[in-house]
Design a protein around this motif. Structure first.
Motif, short mmCIF file in Angstrom:
data_model
loop_
_atom_site.label_atom_id
_atom_site.label_comp_id
_atom_site.label_asym_id
_atom_site.label_seq_id
_atom_site.Cartn_x
_atom_site.Cartn_y
_atom_site.Cartn_z
N ILE A 92 16.03 7.85 -11.11
CA ILE A 92 16.63 7.66 -9.79
C ILE A 92 15.69 8.20 -8.72
O ILE A 92 14.88 9.09 -8.98
CB ILE A 92 18.02 8.33 -9.68
CG1 ILE A 92 17.92 9.85 -9.82
CG2 ILE A 92 18.98 7.75 -10.70
CD1 ILE A 92 19.22 10.59 -9.51
N ALA A 93 15.82 7.66 -7.52
CA ALA A 93 14.97 8.07 -6.40
C ALA A 93 15.58 9.27 -5.68
O ALA A 93 16.78 9.30 -5.39
CB ALA A 93 14.80 6.92 -5.41
N LEU A 94 14.74 10.26 -5.41
CA LEU A 94 15.13 11.44 -4.64
C LEU A 94 14.11 11.64 -3.54
O LEU A 94 12.93 11.28 -3.68
CB LEU A 94 15.18 12.68 -5.52
CG LEU A 94 16.17 12.67 -6.68
CD1 LEU A 94 15.98 13.90 -7.55
CD2 LEU A 94 17.60 12.61 -6.17
N LEU A 95 14.54 12.24 -2.44
CA LEU A 95 13.67 12.56 -1.31
C LEU A 95 13.68 14.06 -1.11
O LEU A 95 14.72 14.71 -1.24
CB LEU A 95 14.19 11.91 -0.02
CG LEU A 95 14.20 10.40 0.05
CD1 LEU A 95 15.11 9.94 1.18
CD2 LEU A 95 12.78 9.91 0.27
N MET B 52 19.26 12.31 -2.72
CA MET B 52 19.09 10.85 -2.67
C MET B 52 19.36 10.37 -1.25
O MET B 52 19.87 11.12 -0.43
CB MET B 52 19.99 10.15 -3.70
CG MET B 52 21.46 10.19 -3.43
SD MET B 52 22.35 11.64 -4.05
CE MET B 52 21.83 11.78 -5.70
N PRO B 53 19.04 9.10 -0.93
CA PRO B 53 19.35 8.60 0.41
C PRO B 53 20.84 8.76 0.70
O PRO B 53 21.69 8.47 -0.15
CB PRO B 53 18.98 7.11 0.33
CG PRO B 53 18.01 7.01 -0.80
CD PRO B 53 18.40 8.09 -1.77
N SER B 54 21.14 9.26 1.89
CA SER B 54 22.53 9.54 2.21
C SER B 54 22.72 9.70 3.71
O SER B 54 21.76 9.78 4.47
CB SER B 54 22.99 10.82 1.52
OG SER B 54 22.28 11.92 2.05
N GLY B 55 23.97 9.77 4.11
CA GLY B 55 24.29 10.01 5.51
C GLY B 55 25.78 9.91 5.73
O GLY B 55 26.56 9.82 4.77
N HIS B 56 26.16 9.90 7.00
CA HIS B 56 27.57 9.84 7.36
C HIS B 56 27.98 8.41 7.69
O HIS B 56 27.19 7.64 8.21
CB HIS B 56 27.85 10.69 8.61
CG HIS B 56 27.35 12.08 8.51
ND1 HIS B 56 26.89 12.77 9.60
CD2 HIS B 56 27.22 12.91 7.46
CE1 HIS B 56 26.50 13.97 9.22
NE2 HIS B 56 26.70 14.07 7.93
N GLU C 167 17.70 2.79 6.30
CA GLU C 167 17.15 3.74 7.27
C GLU C 167 16.26 4.80 6.63
O GLU C 167 15.22 5.15 7.18
CB GLU C 167 18.29 4.44 8.02
CG GLU C 167 19.04 3.55 8.97
CD GLU C 167 20.23 4.23 9.63
OE1 GLU C 167 20.93 3.54 10.38
OE2 GLU C 167 20.48 5.43 9.38
N GLU C 168 16.65 5.31 5.46
CA GLU C 168 15.93 6.44 4.88
C GLU C 168 14.79 6.04 3.95
O GLU C 168 13.77 6.73 3.93
CB GLU C 168 16.91 7.36 4.14
CG GLU C 168 17.85 8.05 5.10
CD GLU C 168 18.58 9.21 4.49
OE1 GLU C 168 18.34 9.55 3.32
OE2 GLU C 168 19.43 9.78 5.21
N PRO D 231 9.88 9.83 8.38
CA PRO D 231 8.91 10.89 8.08
C PRO D 231 9.21 12.24 8.73
O PRO D 231 8.76 13.26 8.23
CB PRO D 231 7.57 10.33 8.57
CG PRO D 231 7.87 9.09 9.29
CD PRO D 231 9.26 8.67 9.00
N GLY D 232 10.00 12.27 9.77
CA GLY D 232 10.34 13.54 10.39
C GLY D 232 11.41 14.30 9.64
O GLY D 232 11.68 15.47 9.93
N GLU D 233 12.02 13.65 8.64
CA GLU D 233 13.13 14.27 7.93
C GLU D 233 12.95 14.39 6.43
O GLU D 233 13.73 15.06 5.76
CB GLU D 233 14.42 13.50 8.21
CG GLU D 233 14.81 13.52 9.67
CD GLU D 233 16.12 12.81 9.96
OE1 GLU D 233 16.84 12.48 9.01
OE2 GLU D 233 16.41 12.60 11.14
N ALA D 234 11.94 13.73 5.89
CA ALA D 234 11.78 13.74 4.43
C ALA D 234 10.33 13.47 4.05
O ALA D 234 9.54 12.98 4.86
CB ALA D 234 12.69 12.70 3.79
N ALA D 235 10.02 13.77 2.80
CA ALA D 235 8.72 13.44 2.22
C ALA D 235 8.91 12.15 1.42
O ALA D 235 9.98 11.56 1.40
CB ALA D 235 8.24 14.58 1.32
#
Length: 145
Positions: A21-24, A38-42, A59-60, A105-109
């Protein structure tokens, strides 16, 4: 007494045929920086949950997912702090368009591919609980209560 309210989060488990699975790695957000998720949000007002999950993945990590190809893998009721809880909906995607990349890029690698049965120790506990509930077929898990 007023009705109970909770933030609803959507999480996307990008699950490859090889089982990974993909993780950031979070960075620059002030919340769990240096940890994996993992990709996520509200969810946004007026947005169905599966469409929110597809939007967050786009988006992510820049992948396109038809919301109809997302399956609900687990629900986690997470207590972040007294008086502040979240309901996490964990959607599984096995079909998507594009190669996952860091689209914020401002929030994750860059994304990393990991075995969900052996999540790295720096995986945020709340999403790790969702991955475990999905793998175990539990469907639901309370976390932090």
């Amino acid at each position: 007494m007023p009705p109970y309210t909770s933030v609803i989060d959507v999480h996307v488990i990008l699950h490859r045929k090889d089982g990974l699975i993909a993780l950031l790695e979070r960075q620059g957000t002030g919340y769990c920086d240096g940890m994996l998720h993992m990709p996520s949000g509200h969810m946004e007002e007026g947005e169905p949950a599966h469409e929110a999950a597809a939007r967050e993945a786009q988006e992510e990590v820049g992948v396109g997912i038809d919301p109809g190809h997302l399956a609900l893998g687990a629900v986690v009721h997470h207590r972040q702090a007294p008086g502040h809880a979240r309901m996490g909906l964990f959607f599984v995607a096995t079909v998507w368009e594009g190669e996952p990349r860091n689209a914020e890029p401002g929030e994750a690698a860059k994304p990393v591919w990991e075995d969900p049965r052996l999540l790295p120790s720096n995986t945020i506990p709340y999403p790790a609980a969702g991955v475990r509930a999905w793998l175990d077929g539990a469907g639901f898990a309370p976390h932090g209560w």
